[in-house]
Design a protein around this motif. Structure first.
Motif, short mmCIF file in Angstrom:
data_model
loop_
_atom_site.label_atom_id
_atom_site.label_comp_id
_atom_site.label_asym_id
_atom_site.label_seq_id
_atom_site.Cartn_x
_atom_site.Cartn_y
_atom_site.Cartn_z
N CYS A 25 50.19 42.54 46.21
CA CYS A 25 49.66 43.78 46.78
C CYS A 25 48.50 43.46 47.71
O CYS A 25 47.54 42.79 47.32
N CYS A 27 46.73 45.87 49.28
CA CYS A 27 45.91 47.06 49.55
C CYS A 27 44.43 46.69 49.49
O CYS A 27 44.03 45.69 48.90
N CYS A 30 42.81 46.13 46.10
CA CYS A 30 43.15 44.84 45.47
C CYS A 30 42.42 43.71 46.18
O CYS A 30 41.94 42.78 45.52
#
Ligand SMILES: [Zn+2]
Ligand SMILES: [Zn+2]
Length: 122
Positions: A25, A27, A30
């Motif tokens: 991930c 994002c 994160c």
């Protein structure tokens, strides 16, 4: 079977199962939480996961009210996260695994935040 630990080794865990799927991930949450380009996670069954030592060193941080990010408060290693409404599933941070097989990621989330210099087979 899987084993792992935080950086300082105060927290150790065991998973009584196999990892079937891993996810990357990208994002921004994160990236900030890991201090790195991505988080590498696997959804696991909480019932098969056990903190074998160092439970008292774990701290939960809620960046969003529904999601706990669990880390070692001595060394800061992120260990896992879980959603409050889905407590049976935890998302283990796979950089902490020391024993056991980890399959290549089958999913890349928020790839729009992936840096251009990073190439990975889809
Ligand atoms: Zn630690
Ligand atoms: Zn993310």
């Amino acid at each position: 079977m899987l084993e792992g630990q935080c950086l300082c080794g105060r927290v150790k865990y065991r998973y009584d199962g196999e990892i079937e799927k891993t996810i990357i991930c990208y994002c921004k949450d994160c990236q900030m939480a890991q201090g790195s380009i991505f988080a590498w996670n696997s959804p696991l069954q909480q019932s098969k996961f056990e903190i074998t030592t160092g439970l008292k060193f774990l701290k939960e941080y809620f960046h969003s009210p529904n999601k706990a990010r669990v880390f070692c408060q001595e060394c800061g290693s992120p260990i896992y996260s879980y959603r409050v409404d889905l407590p049976d599933i935890i998302r283990l941070r796979l950089g902490t695994v020391t024993q056991g097989y980890l399959p290549a990621p089958s999913e890349q989330a928020y790839a729009q935040y992936k840096p251009d210099f990073l190439y990975m087979d889809e």
